[in-house]
Design an enzyme around this catalytic site. Structure first.
Site, short mmCIF file in Angstrom:
data_model
loop_
_atom_site.label_atom_id
_atom_site.label_comp_id
_atom_site.label_asym_id
_atom_site.label_seq_id
_atom_site.Cartn_x
_atom_site.Cartn_y
_atom_site.Cartn_z
N TYR A 140 0.97 -1.34 -0.27
CA TYR A 140 0.36 0.04 -0.14
C TYR A 140 0.88 0.75 -0.07
O TYR A 140 1.36 1.39 1.50
CB TYR A 140 -0.75 -0.07 1.37
N LYS A 168 -1.74 -1.38 -4.02
CA LYS A 168 -2.34 -0.23 -4.22
C LYS A 168 -2.36 0.48 -4.25
O LYS A 168 -1.35 1.46 -3.22
CB LYS A 168 -3.73 -0.69 -3.38
#
Length: 298
Positions: A140, A168
């Site tokens: 992330y 992500k």
């Protein structure tokens, strides 16, 4: 010929809020009801104990209980991606191990925030978590919150790890992300609802959404249109969702507004949050109600 990217983590992931009772205790009944709704509406991945799920203020036993309850509720209908996020590596490892023991299908790992280690430290942190379980990992990258971005060198290095499979990306830089996606061969997922369409047309596997709390069926249709090479139709659908994106992500905090929306729709018992998050203002609530009514979601 249409092209469908690899989707180990699904194509539409909802970063689910964590419901609480009025006294602040975790509300597993509401969580199960919400998770079922999201899957019924088109989400094929549920993200638990992410930032939208108030991960900084939920504790490991609660995280594990939430994972068990949601996994039992949705079964094989959705991939369960659990946050293993902390700026204390040993703590993140314990969270990840607890998630695996509780039935998680994968882990979401963010860069350490506030203490901001070097890129060497970032790589060691991520590898320690990835080495601690058998689960696939989605990185992330959200430097606006963590203060620590993944460098090209770090992503190239981590892409060689057998369990690190995806990113992500919430950097806001789609062009950079598309280049990284092609170079590393990692699956890429949009981490910004305002850029979902741009990411998907750039070749992303899917997106991790907050707005999908109220728009999973719309986003599922958008993905299906793109998979069928109906780009213009998908574009118009994406544009029609702008008021919802603005209402939930534009002014207030995403976790706050998504939880408020679920409360307004009667999906969860209360919109209670844990400090330091506080509820939506009167103006934010009115804007949210208006957007939901226009979209015929309230």
């Amino acid at each position: 010929m249409s092209y469908t990217p690899r989707r180990l983590f699904g194509s539409l992931a909802t970063a689910m809020v964590t419901p609480f009772h009025a006294d602040g205790a975790i509300d597993l009944d509401s969580a199960v009801r919400l998770a079922k709704k999201l899957v019924d509406d088109g989400s094929d991945t549920i993200v638990l104990s992410g930032t939208t799920g108030e991960s900084p203020t939920t504790h490991q036993p609660e995280k594990n209980e939430l994972t068990v309850a949601v996994k039992e509720a949705v079964g094989e209908r959705a991939f369960i991606l659990c946050g293993a996020c902390s700026n204390d590596t040993a703590h993140a490892v314990r969270i990840g191990q607890g998630a695996q023991a509780s039935g998680a299908d994968g882990l979401l790992v963010v860069s350490p925030y506030y203490n901001r280690p070097s890129q060497v430290g970032l790589r060691a942190h991520v590898r320690a978590i990835a080495d601690a379980t058998d689960l696939p990992v989605m990185l992330y990258d959200i430097p606006g919150r963590t203060g620590l971005a993944f460098s090209d060198e770090t992503l190239d290095d981590l892409a060689t790890h057998p369990r690190i499979k995806a990113v992500k990306d919430a950097t806001g830089n789609v062009e950079q992300g598309v280049e990284r996606m092609h170079r590393t061969k990692l699956e890429y997922y949009s981490g910004d609802d305002g850029l979902n369409f741009a990411w998907m047309t750039g070749g992303a596997s899917g997106f991790v959404s907050v707005v999908s709390h109220v728009a999973s069926s719309h986003y599922r249709k958008m993905i299906d249109l793109l998979d069928a090479d109906k780009v213009w139709e998908a574009r118009e659908l994406a544009y029609s969702l702008r008021p919802l994106v603005t209402a939930i992500m534009g002014g207030g905090q995403g976790a706050v507004m998504a939880k408020a929306a679920m409360y307004l729709q009667g999906v969860i018992e209360t919109p209670v949050l844990r400090l330091p998050l506080v509820g939506a203002s009167d103006d934010e609530m009115e804007s949210l109600k208006s957007a939901l009514k226009v979209a015929e979601l309230l």
